[in-house]
Design an enzyme around this catalytic site. Structure first.
Site, PDB file in Angstrom:
ATOM      1  N   HIS A 148      71.543  -5.517  84.405  1.00 55.25           N
ATOM      2  CA  HIS A 148      71.900  -4.896  83.128  1.00 55.25           C
ATOM      3  C   HIS A 148      72.923  -3.815  83.456  1.00 55.25           C
ATOM      4  O   HIS A 148      73.447  -3.750  84.543  1.00 55.25           O
ATOM      5  CB  HIS A 148      70.682  -4.188  82.520  1.00 55.25           C
ATOM      6  N   CYS A 204      68.538 -11.126  82.754  1.00 59.77           N
ATOM      7  CA  CYS A 204      67.129 -10.765  82.950  1.00 59.77           C
ATOM      8  C   CYS A 204      66.125 -11.657  82.191  1.00 59.77           C
ATOM      9  O   CYS A 204      65.859 -12.768  82.622  1.00 59.77           O
ATOM     10  CB  CYS A 204      66.940  -9.294  82.635  1.00 59.77           C
TER      11      CYS A 204
END
Ligand code: GLN
Length: 244
Positions: free
Chosen positions: A193, A93
């Site tokens: 994630h 990310c």
């Protein structure tokens, strides 16, 4: 055989259990008798990424990205040398975003990325934030698999030359987009994630294999019993109405 991991900004870039990725790499190596060592590195610390087989950087919100990006940019030539010397990279990310050209937040302020790749990221308005569980399909070095994760990013990443995966459910690089992350033969960068590797042991093993390649060449990893992990993944695929 041993594997050396450099965990960048462990104290700042860690969202939604990203640190679990390190735990999984250690555990899967230990089960195979591979000695795995992990060094951390944060702002101002001297570490040479080229000394390592794997460079790992987790996600972080805009605030953390703002805190670390100057330190990261100052390491650009060292990181380039690590790439030249075949270190493998796993970026999540906020870490993924900072290897591109730039990240522009919702207020229009921009932070520079390392610029290794052509992609760039611009934050969307609140209504177009990409949040939720995600399922993707990917082929890593010839091995195809479905993977699940959790995404939460305002950033919309564009101009990605070679995505990591095709989105089956969720958003990916942009709001309701078709593709997720970036990948080449050395770097795997993703919005997933959750954390990524505990949920997807197949990806964990591809990362271990890529990292070991730097000093040990092509290795075949012994199979492990992933019954529990695979059934957890399948439950999420069912929930997202994606076939196994
Ligand atoms: N700040 C970035 C975004 O919202 C990254 C967030 C993250 O790492 N989850 O796009």
């Amino acid at each position: 055989m041993n594997l050396r991991i450099l965990w960048m900004y462990h104290d700042l870039m860690d969202l939604y259990g990203d640190k679990g990725n390190i735990q999984v790499l250690k555990t899967r190596c230990a089960k195979r008798g591979i000695d795995c060592s992990v060094d951390t590195c944060t702002i101002g610390e001297k570490k040479d990424p080229a000394d390592y087989d794997l460079f790992f950087m987790g996600g972080g919100a805009d605030r953390e990205q703002n805190l670390i990006y100057e330190d990261l940019i100052a390491r650009k030539e060292d990181i380039r040398r690590a790439m030249d010397e075949r270190t493998a990279f796993l970026l999540i990310c906020g870490g993924y975003q900072l290897f591109g050209q730039y990240y522009r937040d919702q207020d229009g302020s921009e932070i520079q990325g390392l610029g290794f790749f052509d992609y760039y990221t611009i934050a969307a308005d609140r209504d177009h934030r990409c949040i939720g569980n995600i399922a993707v399909e990917t082929v890593i070095d010839g091995v195809s698999m479905k993977a699940v994760g959790f995404e939460n990013h305002g950033g919309q990443t564009q101009n990605v030359s070679s995505p990591f995966a095709r989105v089956l459910s969720g958003h990916g690089n942009m709001y309701r987009s078709e593709y997720e992350g970036f990948m080449n033969d050395q770097v795997l960068a993703t919005y997933m994630h959750g954390p990524l590797l505990p949920k997807n042991p197949g990806i964990a093993d591809q990362i271990i294999r890529r990292a070991l390649k730097k000093r040990s060449g092509e290795v075949t990893l012994a199979d492990l019993d992933d019954t529990l992990e695979i059934s957890a993944r399948n439950i999420m695929l069912d929930r997202l109405k994606v076939s196994h």
